[in-house]
Design an enzyme around this catalytic site. Structure first.
Site, mmCIF file in Angstrom:
data_model
loop_
_atom_site.group_PDB
_atom_site.id
_atom_site.type_symbol
_atom_site.label_atom_id
_atom_site.label_comp_id
_atom_site.label_asym_id
_atom_site.label_seq_id
_atom_site.Cartn_x
_atom_site.Cartn_y
_atom_site.Cartn_z
ATOM 1 N N HIS A 22 6.225 -4.999 -2.889
ATOM 2 C CA HIS A 22 4.942 -4.305 -2.691
ATOM 3 C C HIS A 22 3.968 -4.723 -3.795
ATOM 4 C CE1 HIS A 22 2.893 -0.605 -0.892
ATOM 5 N NE2 HIS A 22 2.034 -1.073 -1.792
ATOM 6 N N HIS A 24 -0.220 -6.237 -4.033
ATOM 7 C CA HIS A 24 -1.458 -6.568 -3.318
ATOM 8 C C HIS A 24 -2.139 -7.767 -3.958
ATOM 9 C CE1 HIS A 24 -1.801 -2.971 -0.665
ATOM 10 N NE2 HIS A 24 -1.018 -2.433 -1.597
ATOM 11 N N ASP A 26 -5.234 -8.744 -3.727
ATOM 12 C CA ASP A 26 -6.528 -8.405 -4.309
ATOM 13 C C ASP A 26 -6.408 -7.380 -5.431
ATOM 14 O OD1 ASP A 26 -5.735 -6.476 -2.518
ATOM 15 O OD2 ASP A 26 -7.694 -6.207 -1.572
ATOM 16 N N GLY A 184 -4.788 1.742 3.035
ATOM 17 C CA GLY A 184 -6.033 2.481 2.930
ATOM 18 C C GLY A 184 -5.744 3.963 2.778
ATOM 19 N N HIS A 211 2.208 1.821 4.531
ATOM 20 C CA HIS A 211 1.865 2.711 3.431
ATOM 21 C C HIS A 211 1.964 4.151 3.946
ATOM 22 C CE1 HIS A 211 0.167 -0.859 1.516
ATOM 23 N NE2 HIS A 211 -0.036 -0.158 0.407
ATOM 24 N N GLU A 214 2.261 8.491 0.158
ATOM 25 C CA GLU A 214 1.723 8.270 -1.190
ATOM 26 C C GLU A 214 0.754 9.404 -1.510
ATOM 27 O OE1 GLU A 214 -0.665 4.888 -3.800
ATOM 28 O OE2 GLU A 214 -0.724 4.794 -1.616
ATOM 29 N N ASP A 303 2.600 -2.787 -7.103
ATOM 30 C CA ASP A 303 1.443 -2.358 -6.329
ATOM 31 C C ASP A 303 0.234 -3.220 -6.681
ATOM 32 O OD1 ASP A 303 0.137 -0.931 -4.384
ATOM 33 O OD2 ASP A 303 -0.145 0.888 -5.569
#
Length: 365
Positions: A22, A24, A26, A184, A211, A214, A303
């Site tokens: 996991h 990202h 960006d 998101g 996701h 969370e 993350d």
């Protein structure tokens, strides 16, 4: 004669093989790269153009206790990732940085729909990122740090392009894409809004991670598993809400928590990020301690390395210090992650038996 275990130093943890599920794209840029890419497109909205100050700004802005505020920081990184050159560079550096941190297998995710504000279409975005991963992996291997990278394509929960992104993931699954994801803000955007995308991916015998659990609770997890067929849960920390711990420290699992544990659904836990977004009050109080003790399929992840100022090495080191983990535990997290990867069984088994287990056995000796 029994050997002495290697000390749990930062250097030894960095050298140990690690698996990341996991992360990202960006959320992991080098601060200096953000500045240089911003200069290249005359993007003037960065809070500072000093790389060190920028790194501090991202960390401070992300450490707000709010997932929504955390997500706002991505406006800057996404803004500078709108050209083929930028995407290729970010993906290349991502592979190099993870390999330098001792990661031998990673699944890095990104949302193609967020990178088409200029002249790129979805296919060009995916092809460019995959090219960057290949280049970075080749450079890492030449530096003696081999890494295998799989790509996860993410659709945004609040948008309406999930079926299109799911088809994109299936179209590129034989050249580097290993699965489909949605991300998101959870609240108000349940995964069931995207059922057609999840049904398509499952019909194509492809993999899904979602996701869930969370910033929102058990309903998000239940929908992700029972309606959308998630193979893994991104974060999943709120599964702890279905576990009651008595005064005698015994744990009673509710039906959803028992199902997640019994069926070995992997939890992609991101401890530092979860503290920053308010999903956990502190590292010491993070559910990972209880869930690992109860032998859920727990994995450790970063993350967003830029926003949370973390790496796989720092995550492992922090858990070892907080919970008293040793090499056996760190090896267990790593094998859990490799078992849960979205690549073929033979490849997973080879990495476990030929790379991961021998390395941790040597560290424990």
């Amino acid at each position: 004669m029994v050997g002495v275990p290697a000390p749990l130093t930062i250097e030894n943890i960095r050298d140990a093989p690690k698996v990341l599920l996991h992360d990202h794209l960006d959320g992991g840029l080098r601060p200096a790269t953000v500045v240089e890419l911003a200069d290249a497109i005359d993007y003037r909205s960065l809070p500072t153009r000093d790389p060190d100050e920028l790194a501090g700004w991202f960390l401070g802005a992300a450490h707000s206790g709010s997932l929504e505020r955390y997500l706002e920081t991505f406006g800057h990184t996404v803004a500078v990732m709108q050209t083929a050159e930028a995407l290729r560079r970010v993906a290349t550096e991502c592979a190099e940085d993870l390999a330098a941190d001792g990661v031998v297998y990673a699944e890095v995710r990104f949302a193609p729909e967020l990178h088409v504000e200029r002249d790129l279409d979805l296919d060009q975005v995916v092809e460019t990122v995959l090219e960057g991963f290949r280049t970075g992996a080749e450079r890492a291997a030449a530096a003696g740090r081999p890494i295998r990278i799989g790509c996860l394509l993410t659709a945004m929960r609040h948008a309406a392009r999930s079926r299109e992104i799911a088809e994109l993931a299936v179209r590129y699954r034989d050249v580097g894409v290993v699965g489909f994801d949605i991300a998101g803000a959870e609240k108000g955007y349940p995964p069931t809004r995207h059922l057609d995308a999840f049904e398509y991916v499952r019909q194509q015998n492809a993999h899904v991670t979602i996701h869930a659990g969370e910033a929102f609770g058990l309903p998000s997890i239940w929908e992700a598993i029972q309606w959308c067929g998630a193979d893994r849960l991104g974060h999943g920390v709120r599964i702890v809400d279905d576990i009651a711990v008595g005064s005698d420290k015994t744990a009673k699992l509710g039906r959803l928590a028992a199902y997640v544990r019994d069926t070995r659904i992997p939890l992609e836990m991101c401890p530092t990020s979860n503290v920053h977004t308010g999903a956990a009050p502190s590292l010491a109080d993070h559910p990972i301690g209880l869930l690992a003790k109860l032998r859920f399929r727990v994995t450790v992840n970063t993350d967003n390395r830029l926003m949370s100022g973390c790496s796989m090495t720092s995550e492992m080191a922090a858990l070892a210090e907080t919970f008293g983990y040793g090499w056996v535990d760190l090896g267990w997290f790593t094998v859990n992650a490799m078992k849960s990867a979205f690549i073929g069984f033979d490849e997973r088994l080879a990495l476990i038996n030929e790379v991961i287990k021998p390395a941790y056995a040597a560290l424990q000796a």
